[in-house]
Design a protein around this motif. Structure first.
Motif, mmCIF file in Angstrom:
data_model
loop_
_atom_site.group_PDB
_atom_site.id
_atom_site.type_symbol
_atom_site.label_atom_id
_atom_site.label_comp_id
_atom_site.label_asym_id
_atom_site.label_seq_id
_atom_site.Cartn_x
_atom_site.Cartn_y
_atom_site.Cartn_z
ATOM 1 N N GLN A 83 0.993 -1.231 -0.150
ATOM 2 C CA GLN A 83 0.160 0.010 -0.004
ATOM 3 C C GLN A 83 1.128 1.243 0.084
ATOM 4 O O GLN A 83 0.510 2.211 -0.858
ATOM 5 N N ALA A 84 2.082 1.348 0.849
ATOM 6 C CA ALA A 84 2.818 2.703 0.891
ATOM 7 C C ALA A 84 3.636 2.596 -0.208
ATOM 8 O O ALA A 84 3.601 3.895 -0.651
ATOM 9 N N ILE A 85 4.028 1.820 -1.151
ATOM 10 C CA ILE A 85 4.463 2.240 -2.416
ATOM 11 C C ILE A 85 3.941 1.842 -3.566
ATOM 12 O O ILE A 85 4.287 2.088 -4.763
ATOM 13 N N GLY A 86 2.584 1.365 -3.642
ATOM 14 C CA GLY A 86 1.682 1.380 -4.576
ATOM 15 C C GLY A 86 2.149 0.161 -5.372
ATOM 16 O O GLY A 86 2.084 0.159 -6.830
ATOM 17 N N ALA A 87 2.439 -0.971 -4.817
ATOM 18 C CA ALA A 87 2.730 -2.301 -5.507
ATOM 19 C C ALA A 87 1.480 -2.544 -6.357
ATOM 20 O O ALA A 87 0.514 -2.548 -5.812
ATOM 21 N N SER A 88 1.638 -3.669 -7.289
ATOM 22 C CA SER A 88 0.544 -4.109 -8.008
ATOM 23 C C SER A 88 0.258 -5.574 -7.543
ATOM 24 O O SER A 88 0.744 -6.003 -6.584
ATOM 25 N N GLY A 89 -1.006 -6.121 -7.746
ATOM 26 C CA GLY A 89 -1.688 -7.147 -7.208
ATOM 27 C C GLY A 89 -0.423 -8.277 -7.680
ATOM 28 O O GLY A 89 -0.097 -9.299 -6.605
ATOM 29 N N GLN A 90 0.195 -8.365 -8.599
ATOM 30 C CA GLN A 90 1.223 -9.487 -9.028
ATOM 31 C C GLN A 90 2.172 -9.404 -8.335
ATOM 32 O O GLN A 90 2.810 -10.522 -7.710
ATOM 33 N N GLU A 91 2.966 -8.014 -8.043
ATOM 34 C CA GLU A 91 3.869 -7.909 -7.057
ATOM 35 C C GLU A 91 3.771 -8.318 -5.890
ATOM 36 O O GLU A 91 4.559 -8.841 -4.874
ATOM 37 N N PHE A 92 2.486 -7.815 -5.119
ATOM 38 C CA PHE A 92 2.221 -8.267 -3.887
ATOM 39 C C PHE A 92 2.151 -9.891 -3.807
ATOM 40 O O PHE A 92 2.619 -10.188 -2.696
ATOM 41 N N LEU A 93 1.464 -10.465 -4.648
ATOM 42 C CA LEU A 93 1.280 -11.826 -4.507
ATOM 43 C C LEU A 93 2.660 -12.878 -4.585
ATOM 44 O O LEU A 93 2.897 -13.659 -3.926
ATOM 45 N N THR A 94 3.716 -12.284 -5.423
ATOM 46 C CA THR A 94 4.788 -12.886 -5.677
ATOM 47 C C THR A 94 5.665 -12.682 -4.363
ATOM 48 O O THR A 94 6.334 -13.406 -3.805
ATOM 49 N N ALA A 95 5.603 -11.499 -3.671
ATOM 50 C CA ALA A 95 6.101 -11.018 -2.501
ATOM 51 C C ALA A 95 5.902 -12.069 -1.359
ATOM 52 O O ALA A 95 6.573 -12.500 -0.562
ATOM 53 N N CYS A 96 4.567 -12.346 -1.280
ATOM 54 C CA CYS A 96 3.842 -13.072 -0.325
ATOM 55 C C CYS A 96 4.535 -14.368 -0.411
ATOM 56 O O CYS A 96 4.554 -15.338 0.536
ATOM 57 N N VAL A 97 4.356 -15.115 -1.783
ATOM 58 C CA VAL A 97 4.933 -16.345 -1.993
ATOM 59 C C VAL A 97 6.344 -16.428 -1.521
ATOM 60 O O VAL A 97 6.655 -17.293 -0.832
ATOM 61 N N ALA A 98 7.117 -15.575 -1.867
ATOM 62 C CA ALA A 98 8.701 -15.293 -1.445
ATOM 63 C C ALA A 98 8.515 -15.619 0.112
ATOM 64 O O ALA A 98 9.367 -16.385 0.667
#
Lengths: 459, 459
Positions: free
Chosen positions: A126-141
């Protein structure tokens, strides 16, 4: 995955987390991650009003401004629909999402990933305005790293340390680090800073103290801080996990370094994560499900039961054993007796059942009929499989044996999307954090998260 | 001190910290606390410009506003003369005051109290407007608690864990808790929350990583948070130190519970604290002083020396052993060879000597002539006494033995107030954090701190 001959396990894991792309993640794992996220939102909202959570939120408000409107760089404190810096949003959401004991769990690592991964990842996205795909990728990491660190630290670690607190710092660092696009070297530094701040002891359980929420708040905030620092050039130990003065050296006697990299890139541990059906410590679920099975198959009622012997793994005895006479709702979620009593009485040990009935006389009386004994088969299968085995002795002298190999919510006995939605809505309603209509709107958005250009506010 | 028959060690310690009054503290201990505080101010200012410190300060600025003027409830970030919430001021000041390796040390606990006690105590005292006497009382509470926790955790703990990071969380909680007037029960809760967040591993030393500053920042901020939470009713484990799943169970094999309460109320461990004369890890000081003594007594010059064998305790080998070829100023402060080379060359291993010369060819050449060997007598005396013993072999074949029983700065060989002032001024000038005139003004105020109605801003 590209690795070189000189790579060592922590480095291989850091490279993996830094380099993971959305296209590397199989669709079924993306879907599972969405399931886990919706499930987490329910848990995060359910924490509203919990004394320990509100206390952490007040501390956050004392140390940084909290606004009623979103502002550039802010992140959402879900229970209050307010906004702060990502560190404090992560801290409060992590405390909130672990308090009702309905957040997910990974069996083999005995680790609760959602609370320490989604809390900091959502705040930073939310703070950096990441995309949904970026968010999901980060969560899997975050899931892949945290789970492997938990498996690596092993059973000896979990006897004393709350793995969600310790491995959680690294999980949070991995997720936030991926969102911040850390290089592999920076990611390794983030691991070093997170691991050297990793903490969380089980001692609080004996006193029904508030530390469990503090552990997840601590993991989320220290992991987040570690990733931000690494992005800024701050360095950490390269071998924080396996080095001679690292986490395993200090906090484990059976660490297995092969676990850190097992199946990286092919095995997605994220999809091995279980949902919690009962609102209690996961160690109680296999026996609760086995008891329910015996009662259903034999048409037994609670008042016909004289005794229940649960055949459990050592980890259950370590965590649940100290809780002999639960004094609070939260502590009773770590009482095998209370959980089995509620399951026997209501067919389900849910939030409302705990709130309304944990201290009722009939529940307390049944509680005294429940015993735990160590079972070699169950213990050997643990933690990869959490087998539920009970012996039920009826008042008429008959004895029944019950067994469940996959407690409800495990990957081989998982929840449907409808069950996940229902659970999340029930959690939000429990704390009055959102209405059913609001939750249906949020969930509808979240099933499309892969397509979102930016992760906005949820509520 | 009032204790009851049912008190247990953590509780006795918590009661002591909560109930300590200024009038309980002998005047000589008050004077020593003032000495330690002035010494700490120098160290805190010396951290200005250090990469790791500035990185933590930037993180603080990202997560909470930093103002150029003081505002109600704010605390001072000394290196920048700026103001933030007490959590972040404590975090930055703690990082800053540990980076140049000139902050104080308590021998028997192998613990650096100033950085984890004064940093949070000053921040909270400024934020709430505490008096000088309240501040000094809180700091003594922090020293007494932190030192005893360090002694309790023992040598096995220190082999893997940076005691200043771990015991430091409890020291910070005690100091801040005393400032916030916690009840004994709340203080015990603060200990529980601090202990379950306690962390800090030595692994970073091998890589010359930045973790040491993160450890003190973490201890200061988690201890502060624990005290604020306890004031708000947040609970913690009652037996976080000695319980079966507490700190000692998880992080020590030789914990001695009697250390937690040894001499409480009569023995003031605060006054046993040593000042650091050389700007390096304390484990190098005894040998450096012994070498200097040999050289002075025998009129030896550096280029006449063929070899130096230092006879040390195991703790020195554990901490300094991994540093074989120091790459940075900070890492070279953990190299016995570099420290002895600088001492031999300049008669003193100070900040400027490290900065200008640690990587010079002649220093590096001498570094290779230094060996560490375990000495049973030194090891047995440690950690209560830090004996320095060296064997110096000259190029002409002559052998000299040197011994120092109290390295410079130890209570029996302490610094005078003039030496403390000189050191503090030199530290501030080193980083250009303050002018000599400013420092003389600050120090003049600080010698009168007992009389101040409120602790204002220092700079």
């Amino acid at each position: 995955m590209m690795t070189t001959q000189t790579d060592f396990p922590s480095q291989t894991l850091a490279k993996y987390a830094a380099n993971l792309q959305f296209t590397d993640i199989p669709t079924r794992v993306v879907r599972k991650t969405e399931d886990l996220f919706v499930d987490w939102v329910g848990s995060a909202l359910a924490g509203k009003g919990a004394r320990a959570v509100e206390s952490i939120a007040r501390f956050a408000g004392n140390m940084a401004p909290i606004q009623q409107q979103a502002y550039p760089g802010s992140a959402e404190i879900l229970i209050h629909r307010s906004y702060s810096s990502p560190m404090f949003a992560a801290m409060v959401n992590a405390a909130a999402s672990h308090v009702v004991e309905q957040d997910d769990v990974h069996n083999a690592s005995v680790f609760h990933p959602a609370t320490v991964v989604f809390s900091p990842a959502l705040a930073v996205a939310q703070a950096i305005g990441a995309s949904g795909q970026e968010f999901l990728t980060a969560c899997v990491a975050g899931y892949e790293v945290g789970i492997r660190v938990g498996e690596f630290l092993g059973r000896s670690h979990y006897k004393i340390f709350h793995t969600t607190g310790t491995a959680g710092s690294l999980a949070a660092a991995a997720a936030v680090g991926r969102l911040l696009h850390l290089s592999p070297e920076q990611m390794l530094n983030a691991f070093g800073s997170a691991g050297t701040q990793a903490a969380g002891l089980w001692e609080f359980l004996r006193d029904a103290a508030d530390s469990k929420q503090l552990h997840t708040a601590h993991a989320a905030s220290t992991g987040l801080m570690s990733a931000y620092l690494a992005k800024d050039g701050f360095t950490g130990a390269k071998h924080i996990l396996e080095g001679p003065q690292g986490m395993a050296a200090g906090m484990s006697t059976d660490a297995d370094v092969s676990k850190l990299t097992e199946g990286l890139g092919t095995r997605f541990a994220t999809e091995e994560t279980s949902f919690k059906y009962h609102a209690s410590c996961r160690h109680t679920h296999p026996a609760a499900d086995a008891l329910l099975k015996v009662m259903q198959e034999n048409q037994l009622q609670i008042d016909q039961i004289a005794k229940v012997i649960t055949h459990v793994h050592q980890g259950a005895i370590d965590v649940l054993g100290p809780v002999v006479d639960p004094k609070t709702v939260h502590q009773s979620k770590f009482s095998m007796g209370t959980v089995l009593a509620l399951a026997a009485r209501f067919g389900y040990a849910g939030l409302n059942e705990f709130e309304s009935s944990f201290s009722n006389d009939d529940i307390q009386a049944f509680c005294q009929k429940v015993e735990m004994v160590l079972d070699p088969e169950v213990d050997q299968a643990y933690p990869r499989k959490w087998i539920g085995k009970v012996t039920v002795i009826a008042k008429d002298g008959k004895t029944y044996a019950g067994r469940v190999d996959d407690p409800k919510g495990d990957p081989d006995n998982t929840l449907t999307r409808l069950e996940i939605e229902t659970k999340a809505i029930r959690l939000a309603l429990f704390s009055n954090a959102a209405t059913e209509a609001e939750m249906r709107d949020v969930i509808e958005q979240l099933w499309k998260i892969e397509t979102l250009a930016t992760i906005g506010n949820l509520l």
